[in-house]
Design a protein around this motif. Structure first.
Motif, PDB file in Angstrom:
ATOM      1  N   UNK A   1       7.329  10.205   9.833  1.00 50.49           N
ATOM      2  CA  UNK A   1       6.368   9.132   9.593  1.00 50.49           C
ATOM      3  C   UNK A   1       5.432   9.564   8.483  1.00 50.49           C
ATOM      4  N   UNK A   2       4.890   8.623   7.777  1.00 49.79           N
ATOM      5  CA  UNK A   2       3.925   8.924   6.731  1.00 49.79           C
ATOM      6  C   UNK A   2       2.980   7.755   6.607  1.00 49.79           C
ATOM      7  N   UNK A   3       1.856   8.019   6.024  1.00 52.14           N
ATOM      8  CA  UNK A   3       0.866   6.980   5.819  1.00 52.14           C
ATOM      9  C   UNK A   3       1.327   6.085   4.683  1.00 52.14           C
ATOM     10  N   UNK A   4       1.342   4.826   4.929  1.00 55.04           N
ATOM     11  CA  UNK A   4       1.770   3.872   3.914  1.00 55.04           C
ATOM     12  C   UNK A   4       0.712   3.834   2.806  1.00 55.04           C
ATOM     13  N   UNK A   5       1.180   4.018   1.609  1.00 57.11           N
ATOM     14  CA  UNK A   5       0.276   4.011   0.453  1.00 57.11           C
ATOM     15  C   UNK A   5       0.832   3.091  -0.614  1.00 57.11           C
ATOM     16  N   UNK A   6      -0.011   2.771  -1.543  1.00 60.55           N
ATOM     17  CA  UNK A   6       0.441   1.981  -2.675  1.00 60.55           C
ATOM     18  C   UNK A   6       1.349   2.826  -3.568  1.00 60.55           C
ATOM     19  N   UNK A   7       0.984   4.103  -3.766  1.00 58.86           N
ATOM     20  CA  UNK A   7       1.764   5.005  -4.611  1.00 58.86           C
ATOM     21  C   UNK A   7       2.262   6.163  -3.736  1.00 58.86           C
ATOM     22  N   UNK A   8       3.570   6.398  -3.735  1.00 59.35           N
ATOM     23  CA  UNK A   8       4.137   7.496  -2.962  1.00 59.35           C
ATOM     24  C   UNK A   8       4.198   8.752  -3.823  1.00 59.35           C
ATOM     25  N   UNK A   9       3.915   9.915  -3.245  1.00 58.41           N
ATOM     26  CA  UNK A   9       4.085  11.168  -3.997  1.00 58.41           C
ATOM     27  C   UNK A   9       5.540  11.295  -4.435  1.00 58.41           C
TER      28      UNK A   9
END
Length: 71
Positions: free
Chosen positions: A55-63
């Motif tokens: 799981x990961x935090x939904x962001x506008x820009x992914x690393x």
């Protein structure tokens, strides 16, 4: 269950001190095994597997690394 700890290093330390045994990934304790501080015992039955979930935090820009993994 005699103790519950939050890290594999702590489990390895307790086992090395003679406090009991632990079930951990072999790779995670390879150095402790190589130093002879703990012993590996073969699992007595069929090898089982478990699903892993990420799981990961939904962001506008992914690393970049996450973007490559998901691709």
């Amino acid at each position: 269950l005699a103790a519950e700890v939050g890290s594999i290093d702590a489990i390895a330390g307790l086992v090395a001190a003679g406090a009991g045994f632990g079930i951990v990934p072999r790779l995670a304790v390879a150095a402790v095994l190589d130093r002879g501080e703990v012993a590996e015992v073969a699992w007595p039955g069929p090898v089982r597997s478990a699903d892993l979930v990420m799981i990961w935090r939904r962001r506008r820009v992914q690393p970049p690394a996450l973007k490559a993994l998901l691709g």
